[in-house]
Design a protein around this motif. Structure first.
Motif, PDB file in Angstrom:
ATOM      1  N   ALA A 111       0.836  -1.193   0.000  1.00  0.00           N
ATOM      2  CA  ALA A 111       0.000   0.000   0.000  1.00  0.00           C
ATOM      3  C   ALA A 111       0.871   1.243   0.000  1.00  0.00           C
ATOM      4  CB  ALA A 111      -0.925  -0.004   1.211  1.00  0.00           C
ATOM      5  N   CYS A 112       0.443   2.257  -0.797  1.00  0.00           N
ATOM      6  CA  CYS A 112       1.115   3.549  -0.822  1.00  0.00           C
ATOM      7  C   CYS A 112       0.249   4.573  -0.091  1.00  0.00           C
ATOM      8  CB  CYS A 112       1.339   3.996  -2.271  1.00  0.00           C
ATOM      9  SG  CYS A 112       2.283   2.844  -3.283  1.00  0.00           S
ATOM     10  N   GLY A 113       0.739   5.803  -0.001  1.00  0.00           N
ATOM     11  CA  GLY A 113      -0.122   6.856   0.507  1.00  0.00           C
ATOM     12  C   GLY A 113      -1.351   6.986  -0.353  1.00  0.00           C
ATOM     13  N   THR A 114      -1.150   6.818  -1.646  1.00  0.00           N
ATOM     14  CA  THR A 114      -2.249   6.761  -2.605  1.00  0.00           C
ATOM     15  C   THR A 114      -2.073   5.515  -3.450  1.00  0.00           C
ATOM     16  OG1 THR A 114      -2.454   9.168  -2.723  1.00  0.00           O
ATOM     17  CG2 THR A 114      -3.358   7.889  -4.566  1.00  0.00           C
ATOM     18  N   GLY A 115      -3.050   4.672  -3.488  1.00  0.00           N
ATOM     19  CA  GLY A 115      -3.003   3.487  -4.327  1.00  0.00           C
ATOM     20  C   GLY A 115      -2.103   2.395  -3.774  1.00  0.00           C
ATOM     21  N   THR A 116      -1.819   1.417  -4.632  1.00  0.00           N
ATOM     22  CA  THR A 116      -0.993   0.273  -4.266  1.00  0.00           C
ATOM     23  C   THR A 116       0.028   0.027  -5.367  1.00  0.00           C
ATOM     24  OG1 THR A 116      -2.791  -0.758  -3.025  1.00  0.00           O
ATOM     25  CG2 THR A 116      -0.984  -2.193  -3.730  1.00  0.00           C
ATOM     26  N   ALA A 117       1.276  -0.111  -4.982  1.00  0.00           N
ATOM     27  CA  ALA A 117       2.353  -0.384  -5.951  1.00  0.00           C
ATOM     28  C   ALA A 117       2.581  -1.879  -6.051  1.00  0.00           C
ATOM     29  CB  ALA A 117       3.635   0.309  -5.522  1.00  0.00           C
ATOM     30  N   THR A 118       2.840  -2.338  -7.264  1.00  0.00           N
ATOM     31  CA  THR A 118       3.135  -3.756  -7.490  1.00  0.00           C
ATOM     32  C   THR A 118       4.351  -3.899  -8.388  1.00  0.00           C
ATOM     33  OG1 THR A 118       1.677  -3.917  -9.421  1.00  0.00           O
ATOM     34  CG2 THR A 118       0.699  -4.408  -7.262  1.00  0.00           C
ATOM     35  N   ASN A 119       5.042  -5.007  -8.250  1.00  0.00           N
ATOM     36  CA  ASN A 119       6.182  -5.317  -9.106  1.00  0.00           C
ATOM     37  C   ASN A 119       6.330  -6.837  -9.134  1.00  0.00           C
ATOM     38  OD1 ASN A 119       9.729  -5.188  -9.119  1.00  0.00           O
ATOM     39  ND2 ASN A 119       8.455  -4.470 -10.782  1.00  0.00           N
ATOM     40  N   GLN A 120       6.722  -7.354 -10.271  1.00  0.00           N
ATOM     41  CA  GLN A 120       6.813  -8.798 -10.429  1.00  0.00           C
ATOM     42  C   GLN A 120       8.253  -9.241 -10.674  1.00  0.00           C
ATOM     43  OE1 GLN A 120       4.062  -9.950 -13.534  1.00  0.00           O
ATOM     44  NE2 GLN A 120       2.276  -9.733 -12.181  1.00  0.00           N
ATOM     45  N   VAL A 121       8.524 -10.475 -10.299  1.00  0.00           N
ATOM     46  CA  VAL A 121       9.825 -11.085 -10.536  1.00  0.00           C
ATOM     47  C   VAL A 121       9.574 -12.503 -11.062  1.00  0.00           C
ATOM     48  CG1 VAL A 121      10.020 -11.957  -8.160  1.00  0.00           C
ATOM     49  CG2 VAL A 121      12.082 -11.656  -9.537  1.00  0.00           C
ATOM     50  N   THR A 122      10.426 -12.918 -11.991  1.00  0.00           N
ATOM     51  CA  THR A 122      10.294 -14.249 -12.576  1.00  0.00           C
ATOM     52  C   THR A 122      11.447 -15.131 -12.111  1.00  0.00           C
ATOM     53  OG1 THR A 122       9.171 -13.404 -14.536  1.00  0.00           O
ATOM     54  CG2 THR A 122      10.173 -15.589 -14.717  1.00  0.00           C
ATOM     55  N   ILE A 123      11.111 -16.246 -11.498  1.00  0.00           N
ATOM     56  CA  ILE A 123      12.102 -17.235 -11.077  1.00  0.00           C
ATOM     57  C   ILE A 123      11.961 -18.442 -12.002  1.00  0.00           C
ATOM     58  CG2 ILE A 123      12.967 -18.673  -9.207  1.00  0.00           C
ATOM     59  CD1 ILE A 123      13.235 -15.681  -8.684  1.00  0.00           C
ATOM     60  N   THR A 124      13.009 -18.712 -12.753  1.00  0.00           N
ATOM     61  CA  THR A 124      12.989 -19.857 -13.659  1.00  0.00           C
ATOM     62  C   THR A 124      13.616 -21.051 -12.952  1.00  0.00           C
ATOM     63  OG1 THR A 124      13.164 -18.401 -15.575  1.00  0.00           O
ATOM     64  CG2 THR A 124      13.676 -20.728 -15.917  1.00  0.00           C
ATOM     65  N   ALA A 125      12.811 -22.058 -12.696  1.00  0.00           N
ATOM     66  CA  ALA A 125      13.279 -23.248 -11.976  1.00  0.00           C
ATOM     67  C   ALA A 125      13.710 -24.311 -12.975  1.00  0.00           C
ATOM     68  CB  ALA A 125      12.175 -23.792 -11.074  1.00  0.00           C
ATOM     69  N   ARG A 126      14.883 -24.859 -12.717  1.00  0.00           N
ATOM     70  CA  ARG A 126      15.415 -25.918 -13.568  1.00  0.00           C
ATOM     71  C   ARG A 126      15.922 -27.050 -12.673  1.00  0.00           C
ATOM     72  NH1 ARG A 126      12.848 -23.990 -16.882  1.00  0.00           N
ATOM     73  NH2 ARG A 126      13.447 -22.865 -18.761  1.00  0.00           N
ATOM     74  N   ALA A 127      15.056 -27.647 -11.915  1.00  0.00           N
ATOM     75  CA  ALA A 127      15.461 -28.758 -11.060  1.00  0.00           C
ATOM     76  C   ALA A 127      15.831 -29.962 -11.923  1.00  0.00           C
ATOM     77  CB  ALA A 127      14.328 -29.127 -10.108  1.00  0.00           C
ATOM     78  N   LYS A 128      16.735 -30.785 -11.407  1.00  0.00           N
ATOM     79  CA  LYS A 128      17.079 -31.999 -12.146  1.00  0.00           C
ATOM     80  C   LYS A 128      15.840 -32.867 -12.213  1.00  0.00           C
ATOM     81  CE  LYS A 128      20.250 -35.922 -12.313  1.00  0.00           C
ATOM     82  NZ  LYS A 128      21.401 -36.614 -11.671  1.00  0.00           N
ATOM     83  N   PRO A 129      15.331 -33.105 -13.408  1.00  0.00           N
ATOM     84  CA  PRO A 129      14.072 -33.859 -13.512  1.00  0.00           C
ATOM     85  C   PRO A 129      14.247 -35.289 -13.034  1.00  0.00           C
ATOM     86  CG  PRO A 129      14.590 -32.674 -15.551  1.00  0.00           C
ATOM     87  CD  PRO A 129      15.819 -32.639 -14.708  1.00  0.00           C
ATOM     88  N   ALA A 130      13.260 -35.765 -12.315  1.00  0.00           N
ATOM     89  CA  ALA A 130      13.323 -37.134 -11.800  1.00  0.00           C
ATOM     90  C   ALA A 130      13.332 -38.155 -12.928  1.00  0.00           C
ATOM     91  CB  ALA A 130      12.129 -37.383 -10.870  1.00  0.00           C
ATOM     92  N   SER A 131      12.782 -37.765 -14.068  1.00  0.00           N
ATOM     93  CA  SER A 131      12.695 -38.719 -15.177  1.00  0.00           C
ATOM     94  C   SER A 131      13.983 -38.832 -15.982  1.00  0.00           C
ATOM     95  CB  SER A 131      11.561 -38.304 -16.117  1.00  0.00           C
ATOM     96  OG  SER A 131      11.820 -37.012 -16.672  1.00  0.00           O
ATOM     97  N   PHE A 132      14.925 -37.912 -15.752  1.00  0.00           N
ATOM     98  CA  PHE A 132      16.146 -37.896 -16.560  1.00  0.00           C
ATOM     99  C   PHE A 132      17.006 -39.121 -16.296  1.00  0.00           C
ATOM    100  CE2 PHE A 132      20.719 -36.445 -16.524  1.00  0.00           C
ATOM    101  CZ  PHE A 132      20.914 -36.721 -17.862  1.00  0.00           C
ATOM    102  N   THR A 133      17.438 -39.767 -17.367  1.00  0.00           N
ATOM    103  CA  THR A 133      18.337 -40.917 -17.254  1.00  0.00           C
ATOM    104  C   THR A 133      19.030 -41.162 -18.582  1.00  0.00           C
ATOM    105  OG1 THR A 133      18.496 -43.274 -16.729  1.00  0.00           O
ATOM    106  CG2 THR A 133      16.499 -42.539 -17.823  1.00  0.00           C
ATOM    107  N   ALA A 134      20.199 -41.734 -18.500  1.00  0.00           N
ATOM    108  CA  ALA A 134      20.883 -42.204 -19.703  1.00  0.00           C
ATOM    109  C   ALA A 134      20.516 -43.644 -20.014  1.00  0.00           C
ATOM    110  CB  ALA A 134      22.399 -42.082 -19.538  1.00  0.00           C
ATOM    111  N   GLY A 135      19.713 -44.247 -19.154  1.00  0.00           N
ATOM    112  CA  GLY A 135      19.281 -45.615 -19.370  1.00  0.00           C
ATOM    113  C   GLY A 135      20.145 -46.609 -18.617  1.00  0.00           C
ATOM    114  N   ALA A 136      19.695 -47.841 -18.636  1.00  0.00           N
ATOM    115  CA  ALA A 136      20.422 -48.914 -17.951  1.00  0.00           C
ATOM    116  C   ALA A 136      21.674 -49.294 -18.723  1.00  0.00           C
ATOM    117  CB  ALA A 136      19.510 -50.126 -17.794  1.00  0.00           C
ATOM    118  N   ASP A 137      22.653 -49.883 -17.995  1.00  0.00           N
ATOM    119  CA  ASP A 137      23.862 -50.371 -18.643  1.00  0.00           C
ATOM    120  C   ASP A 137      23.510 -51.423 -19.688  1.00  0.00           C
ATOM    121  OD1 ASP A 137      25.228 -48.733 -16.952  1.00  0.00           O
ATOM    122  OD2 ASP A 137      26.012 -50.328 -15.661  1.00  0.00           O
ATOM    123  N   VAL A 138      24.311 -51.444 -20.733  1.00  0.00           N
ATOM    124  CA  VAL A 138      24.103 -52.406 -21.818  1.00  0.00           C
ATOM    125  C   VAL A 138      25.319 -53.323 -21.878  1.00  0.00           C
ATOM    126  CG1 VAL A 138      23.723 -52.727 -24.283  1.00  0.00           C
ATOM    127  CG2 VAL A 138      22.730 -50.738 -23.107  1.00  0.00           C
TER     128      VAL A 138
END
Length: 776
Positions: A111-138
């Motif tokens: 809240a401001c003296g008049t009105g309300t100020a807003t601002n946004q931020v973007t967080i890009t998440a790149r967690a190691k995906p649980a599905s990632f694999t090179a596959g089983a040994d051959v």
């Protein structure tokens, strides 16, 4: 005389007029109220956008200018999953639960003296995906088939890249090669991995197949490895015969398989040809000389089969039997004949001659080094070698010949060996016409028993150009995105081996070694390329696994690779008076994404800019654009929180907040606008006078416009808005000069309007009033 006085009061008509004027003014304010509330006179900053290689982060915000009461509020705006804002009503809060890759948008409001100020931020998440694999040994696929599909998984939002590393080569030579392997596609999750040559695979067919995934923004990478180990082709192809002289000091007796033969290794961990991985090699003895005890030792290197127990001269007859899941193969008979015994190696380590160094290029080699003062000299050079005391020197003959690549000017003119029949031999080398030249002269030293069963060893005379600069690497700056591990490409010193001329340091193997002098607290240990990736003939190399922002200090040293122990590089740099070691710094700089804060609308000719904290980086405010004729001034362009004045023309002012890391490796920018909707109130007159019987004037009637959003119109009797504003500008009963201003809720005033001169005639009597009665 009695006198009576009657109180002056407005007539009924004038009272109703005043009430009507007051109502209209109140209605005017009411109509303006929505525009006041829709604007805001403070600004907030939600912090710079950031990348997180994970599922959690910390948000840090702030507020500036006319902040109202109450706490801030963080809200989740959008994203691929719903995270948890741990403390939504504090400026600093943790966020968890960004478990799905993508962009998460958070909004900070206050809240401001008049009105309300807003601002946004973007967080890009790149967690190691649980599905990632090179596959089983051959394992278990025959090399003769030599093809297998891989079962990798590349999650959405990532790209993939396959590479292979031969296990034997890495374990044996510390080299990174992918010899004889290929992918049908290096970017598909499920490519086909194949041997280029299947039946005659020229290297042990065991590999690490490594899948590296990288986020779409290129900032987060993860790796997974699978082993692809083909079963070697058991059909080896040895020579039918081998006839050589026996080396009395070397227990590694060997035969080299033919080019059509498959190659595999039987003794290094992880190799395809080991017994642990299912391949067994046996020697089938047919016959051997009395005293012999031949047996199989190992298969190593390039198609080389090593044998034990061949410690006497004579003829050895045997077969080799290879068994694995792809079959059993027994070779035809192999006839291995030792016709005699070689002399033991000569020694270049001769008392009284410390200039002769050992080793230059592999086992049993030696050499010496001369500075450039040798160039042009026609004086013959001598080098010394001794016959092994276990051999009868009288029976050992020696010769020295020029070999390899000669420096400019050609081969030596004459080589004479003296000391025949004695243990101590001397080679005298006469340089070519024009004298010794810069480069490396190679000589083959042959020793034999009266010309039979000879052995060859090499000796090198190196003439330096004395032009080596200090080994030095310029400091590097790389940008750290805030998470994960990054690498730095390091340019290496200028290549000189084989460049000064083609003979220069021929056959020598040198590399640049790196050690950590210091690194940031908590950081992982950096990684370096293998010797072949940082050799003295390489132009650059990579230092990886830099996991923390800060300064990494490294020492770089030019050195022979292990096994090449002579101080040739030490003397090469000593000839130039320079150092073969130095330190350099990799500055891993933090990326701070700029956030210039929220846009502001107001009537004030000044405001406060609020950029996010640049930390150790440098922040700079610059004016991007402003209305024609304006001259805005930024008080302190280097401060995140600074004032701007003299925005004296109506319009949009755009400011840019730039953050540059200390060494310039990282930079980012963001922009904010301040809208001045009116520079000063515009009036439709500059003078007013009352009309009798009205005792006052209405200043508000001179303003027929609309006050900018977030402001009200106020009047003062001076152009500096000092003192107290007029309580009722609709009924001014005092002569004077008056000025109108726009005032924001935060107490900021616009420039003054044109002056209004008010003239009040106080002699008239208000209409409808009764004259006073004076008693006689």
């Amino acid at each position: 005389m009695k006198q009576s006085f009657t109180q002056l009061t407005p007539s009924g008509t004038n009272h109703r007029a005043l009430m009507r004027s007051t109502f209209i003014f109140a209605l005017f304010l009411t109509l303006l109220m929505p525009s006041f509330l829709s604007a805001q006179d403070c600004n907030v900053n939600a912090g710079g956008n950031a990348l997180v290689c994970g599922s959690s982060t910390t948000l840090v915000g702030g507020v500036q200018n006319n902040a109202g009461s109450g706490p801030p509020t963080w809200t989740f705006v959008s994203g691929p999953a719903t995270p948890t804002i741990v403390s939504p009503n504090t400026f600093t809060t943790d966020v968890t639960g960004m478990t799905v890759d993508g962009a998460y948008v958070f909004q900070l409001s206050h809240a401001c003296g008049t009105g309300t100020a807003t601002n946004q931020v973007t967080i890009t998440a790149r967690a190691k995906p649980a599905s990632f694999t090179a596959g089983a040994d051959v394992t278990g696929i025959c090399a003769t088939v030599g093809t297998t599909p891989l079962a990798g998984v590349i999650p959405a939002g990532f790209t993939g890249q396959w590479r292979s590393v031969n296990i034997f080569s890495r374990n044996r030579f510390s080299t990174t090669v992918s010899t004889n392997s290929e992918f049908s596609s290096t970017t598909s999750a499920t490519p086909t991995f194949s041997l280029t040559n299947k039946a005659n695979h020229q290297i042990d067919p065991a590999y690490w197949a490594i899948l590296r995934i990288t986020s779409a923004d290129g900032l987060c990478s993860y790796e997974d490895t699978t082993v692809v180990r083909f079963v070697p082709n058991p059909i080896i192809v040895p020579p039918a015969t081998k006839t050589v002289c026996r080396n009395p000091v070397d227990t590694d007796h060997f035969i080299d398989l033919q080019a059509a033969s498959p190659t595999f290794n039987t003794d290094l961990l992880g190799s395809a040809g080991t017994a642990a991985n299912g391949t067994v090699v046996e020697l089938v003895d047919i016959s051997q000389p009395a005293g012999g005890s031949i047996s199989f030792n190992r298969i190593s290197d390039a198609r080389r089969v090593y044998l034990n127990g061949m410690n006497v001269d004579g003829v050895y007859r045997f077969k080799l039997k290879v068994t694995n899941s792809c079959g059993t193969h027994t070779t035809p008979e192999i006839v291995f004949t030792y016709t005699g015994t070689q002399p033991r190696p000569v020694s270049y380590q001769v008392a009284g001659h410390p200039e002769q160094m050992f080793v230059y290029a592999g086992n049993l080699t030696g050499g010496e080094l001369h500075c450039s003062s040798k160039v042009g000299s026609t004086t013959p050079e001598t080098f010394y070698f001794n016959i092994d005391p276990l051999d009868n020197a009288a029976n050992v003959t020696t010769s020295v010949t020029s070999s390899g690549v000669n420096p400019p000017g050609g081969a030596p003119a004459l080589i004479v060996v003296s000391g025949a029949g004695t243990a101590n031999r001397v080679a005298t080398v006469t340089p070519p016409a024009g004298g010794w030249q810069v480069g490396t002269y190679r000589f083959t030293v042959n020793s034999s028993f009266s010309g039979t069963c000879g052995r060859n060893q090499f000796y090198y005379i190196h003439v330096s150009d004395s032009s080596r600069p200090n080994v030095a690497v310029a400091d590097q700056s790389v940008c750290y995105p805030g998470t994960g591990a990054i690498s730095a490409n390091i340019p290496l010193p200028a290549v000189y081996q084989g460049v000064v001329n083609s003979s220069y340091f021929q056959d020598f193997s040198g590399a640049y070694n790196f050690t950590v002098v210091s690194k940031p607290n908590g950081s992982a240990n950096p990684t370096y390329g293998t010797a072949n990736e940082r050799s003295i003939t390489s132009t650059s190399t990579t230092i990886g696994n830099l996991t923390t922002a800060g300064d990494y200090v490294f020492r770089i040293t030019a050195a022979p690779v292990p096994g090449f122990v002579g101080a040739f590089l030490d003397q090469e740099y000593a000839c130039s008076g320079t150092s073969l070691t130095s330190t350099f710094t990799i500055h891993v700089e933090n990326l701070v994404n700029a956030n210039a804060g929220s846009d502001v609308t107001g009537a004030c000719p000044n405001t406060t800019l609020l950029g996010n904290n640049p930390g150790a980086s440098t922040g700079t405010w610059t004016l991007v654009s402003s209305p024609a004729g304006s001259t805005p001034s930024i008080a302190n362009p280097a401060a995140a929180n600074t004032s701007v004045t003299n925005m004296n023309v109506e319009g949009v002012y755009r400011f840019r907040w730039s953050i540059v890391s200390p060494l310039g490796g990282c930079n980012s920018t963001d922009e904010v606008t301040y809208t001045v909707s009116s520079a000063a109130p515009v009036l439709n007159g500059t003078s007013l006078a009352n009309n009798c019987p009205q005792p006052s004037v209405d200043l508000t009637g001179l303003f027929t416009g609309t006050a900018p959003a977030g402001t009200t119109l106020v009047w003062f009797n001076n152009n500096a808005h000092t003192g107290t504003a007029l309580a009722n500008p609709a009924a001014v009963s005092t002569s004077g000069t008056y000025y109108a201003f726009y005032q924001s809720a935060g107490g900021c005033y616009s420039l003054p309007s044109a002056s209004v001169v008010v003239t009040i005639d106080s002699s008239c009597c208000p209409a409808g009033d009764t004259a006073p009665v004076i008693n006689p």
